[in-house]
Design a protein around this motif. Structure first.
Motif, mmCIF file in Angstrom:
data_model
loop_
_atom_site.group_PDB
_atom_site.id
_atom_site.type_symbol
_atom_site.label_atom_id
_atom_site.label_comp_id
_atom_site.label_asym_id
_atom_site.label_seq_id
_atom_site.Cartn_x
_atom_site.Cartn_y
_atom_site.Cartn_z
ATOM 1 N N ASP A 163 5.528 -7.255 29.533
ATOM 2 C CA ASP A 163 4.068 -8.193 29.353
ATOM 3 C C ASP A 163 4.065 -8.739 30.827
ATOM 4 O OD1 ASP A 163 4.970 -10.974 29.289
ATOM 5 O OD2 ASP A 163 6.113 -9.884 27.729
ATOM 6 N N ASP A 164 3.100 -9.767 30.517
ATOM 7 C CA ASP A 164 2.470 -10.337 32.268
ATOM 8 C C ASP A 164 3.173 -11.662 32.247
ATOM 9 O OD1 ASP A 164 0.722 -7.985 32.047
ATOM 10 O OD2 ASP A 164 -1.551 -9.318 31.674
ATOM 11 N N THR A 165 3.637 -11.821 30.765
ATOM 12 C CA THR A 165 4.257 -13.423 31.184
ATOM 13 C C THR A 165 5.608 -12.814 32.276
ATOM 14 O OG1 THR A 165 3.827 -14.533 29.606
ATOM 15 C CG2 THR A 165 5.522 -15.315 30.039
ATOM 16 N N ILE A 166 6.241 -12.152 31.866
ATOM 17 C CA ILE A 166 7.848 -11.634 32.214
ATOM 18 C C ILE A 166 7.749 -11.476 33.536
ATOM 19 C CG2 ILE A 166 9.172 -9.899 32.500
ATOM 20 C CD1 ILE A 166 9.415 -10.236 29.161
ATOM 21 N N LYS A 167 6.354 -10.162 34.013
ATOM 22 C CA LYS A 167 5.954 -10.211 35.099
ATOM 23 C C LYS A 167 5.558 -10.940 36.383
ATOM 24 C CE LYS A 167 4.303 -5.495 34.474
ATOM 25 N NZ LYS A 167 2.793 -4.355 34.381
ATOM 26 N N ALA A 168 5.549 -12.074 35.679
ATOM 27 C CA ALA A 168 4.672 -13.383 36.216
ATOM 28 C C ALA A 168 5.871 -14.329 37.017
ATOM 29 C CB ALA A 168 4.088 -14.304 36.049
ATOM 30 N N ASN A 169 6.572 -14.066 35.584
ATOM 31 C CA ASN A 169 8.481 -14.864 36.120
ATOM 32 C C ASN A 169 8.731 -14.287 36.902
ATOM 33 O OD1 ASN A 169 7.397 -17.167 33.873
ATOM 34 N ND2 ASN A 169 8.697 -15.930 32.302
ATOM 35 N N VAL A 170 8.472 -12.728 37.164
ATOM 36 C CA VAL A 170 10.014 -11.918 37.601
ATOM 37 C C VAL A 170 9.063 -12.170 39.525
ATOM 38 C CG1 VAL A 170 10.145 -10.012 39.220
ATOM 39 C CG2 VAL A 170 10.953 -9.939 36.240
ATOM 40 N N ARG A 171 7.925 -11.990 39.649
ATOM 41 C CA ARG A 171 7.213 -12.441 40.654
ATOM 42 C C ARG A 171 7.268 -13.735 41.427
ATOM 43 N NH1 ARG A 171 2.464 -10.013 42.869
ATOM 44 N NH2 ARG A 171 0.921 -11.246 44.575
ATOM 45 N N GLN A 172 7.287 -14.699 40.654
ATOM 46 C CA GLN A 172 7.785 -16.378 40.559
ATOM 47 C C GLN A 172 9.299 -16.780 41.657
ATOM 48 O OE1 GLN A 172 7.313 -19.370 38.353
ATOM 49 N NE2 GLN A 172 7.697 -20.641 40.309
ATOM 50 N N ALA A 173 9.884 -15.429 41.129
ATOM 51 C CA ALA A 173 11.928 -15.521 41.171
ATOM 52 C C ALA A 173 12.138 -14.629 42.762
ATOM 53 C CB ALA A 173 12.033 -14.810 40.358
ATOM 54 N N VAL A 174 11.342 -13.765 42.463
ATOM 55 C CA VAL A 174 11.782 -12.774 43.820
ATOM 56 C C VAL A 174 10.908 -13.401 44.725
ATOM 57 C CG1 VAL A 174 10.831 -10.026 44.472
ATOM 58 C CG2 VAL A 174 11.374 -10.543 42.317
ATOM 59 N N ARG A 175 9.530 -13.408 44.516
ATOM 60 C CA ARG A 175 9.243 -14.216 45.449
ATOM 61 C C ARG A 175 9.338 -15.400 46.494
ATOM 62 N NH1 ARG A 175 4.056 -14.933 48.195
ATOM 63 N NH2 ARG A 175 3.370 -16.725 48.978
ATOM 64 N N GLY A 176 10.494 -16.360 45.531
ATOM 65 C CA GLY A 176 11.324 -17.424 45.990
ATOM 66 C C GLY A 176 12.747 -16.642 46.906
ATOM 67 N N GLU A 177 12.852 -16.481 46.428
ATOM 68 C CA GLU A 177 14.153 -15.507 47.083
ATOM 69 C C GLU A 177 14.047 -14.739 47.888
ATOM 70 O OE1 GLU A 177 18.326 -14.804 48.355
ATOM 71 O OE2 GLU A 177 17.138 -15.872 45.976
ATOM 72 N N LEU A 178 12.526 -13.955 48.056
ATOM 73 C CA LEU A 178 11.994 -13.605 50.088
ATOM 74 C C LEU A 178 11.980 -14.336 50.763
ATOM 75 C CD1 LEU A 178 9.906 -10.428 48.327
ATOM 76 C CD2 LEU A 178 12.440 -10.068 49.459
#
Length: 285
Positions: free
Chosen positions: A247-262
């Motif tokens: 769902d979009d909420t999980i995708k948004a959380n993943v996006r934020q976490a991956v962006r922070g790591e990259l």
């Protein structure tokens, strides 16, 4: 040679690469070619293509390595790139026409396509051979296409744990997504040819000899900036498949976490750089 198991698995691969996956790779062609260019250079250096040679490029994708190989083979040679993906093969033909390259392309399966006996001097591949469900069968068929003096050179990924460009996004995303069953390490995919001994055994069973593995460790630019690196990490590769139906909420959380790591790997020249580990594999007929 058309056993049901391989025919079924090849159908699965064909469906993926002729569907959304293939379309994405066409869309990201410029970025992927830029990211993978150092591996193309290593492949072609190891292949040492001579003018007049006939070259077969397996899993050619959008044609970058085939077109480069054609420059070395020259007008007196022949270069054919094959891939299961019709969208990617179509893009490869377009690029060859735009560049006036003699490189040829065909939608074909390395496992059962009739290339003709002794039709090629050299087989090359940039990350195109790890997707064989029956690798012994596929390489046996490919060996028949090579002359008795023929040779093969390909690049494949080593252990995925050594490839931070894959594991970094996955590591930060996993706590945020539903549990995923452990993957078969030998299933068709990026890590299938990681083990040196396994690959050597496969190639020897297929009739190749003098198999060598040369490790290459490079940093790869997964994006020229943070936004590009994030998009590529979420759209291409293992993580993209894992989050596709969430769902979009999980995708948004993943996006934020991956962006922070990259962001931790953003270099001063504007590129996001992550480690990679590959083998350059060579073998003779």
């Amino acid at each position: 040679m058309n056993d049901p198991k391989s025919a079924s698995a090849n159908a699965e691969q064909s469906e993926a690469w002729n569907g959304a996956t293939g379309v994405k790779w066409v869309r990201f062609q410029d970025r992927l070619d830029r990211m993978l260019a150092p591996f193309s250079d290593a492949l072609l250096a190891a292949a040492a293509i001579k003018p007049g040679e006939r070259v077969l490029d397996i899993g050619c994708g959008c044609g970058a390595t085939t077109i480069e190989a054609a420059k070395f083979a020259g007008a007196s040679g022949k270069t054919l790139g094959i891939d299961l993906s019709a969208p990617m093969t179509a893009r490869a033909r377009e690029r060859a026409a735009e560049l006036k390259s003699p490189a040829q392309f065909a939608v074909a399966d390395a496992f059962n396509h009739d290339f003709g006996k002794d039709s090629f001097d050299l087989l090359i591949s940039r990350f195109g051979v790890m997707f064989f469900d029956d690798p012994v069968g596929a390489f046996t068929n490919l060996r028949r296409a090579l002359t008795p003096q023929g040779r093969m050179v390909f690049v494949c990924w080593r252990q995925l744990s050594e490839n931070a460009w894959i594991t970094t996004p996955m590591r930060v995303a996993r706590p945020l997504i539903p549990p995923v069953p452990p993957a078969d390490p030998y299933a068709p995919g990026p890590g299938a040819f990681a083990e040196q001994e396994r690959v050597t055994n496969i190639l020897q069973k297929a009739g190749f000899k003098n198999v060598t593995h040369t490790p290459i460790d490079l940093q790869v630019r997964v994006g020229v900036n943070l936004d590009e690196a994030l998009e590529q990490s979420l759209e291409i590769g293992p993580l993209a498949r894992l989050i596709a139906d969430l769902d979009d909420t999980i995708k948004a959380n993943v996006r934020q976490a991956v962006r922070g790591e990259l962001a931790k790997h953003l270099t001063t020249d504007g590129g996001v750089m992550l480690d990679s580990a590959t083998w350059v594999v060579k073998a003779d007929v």
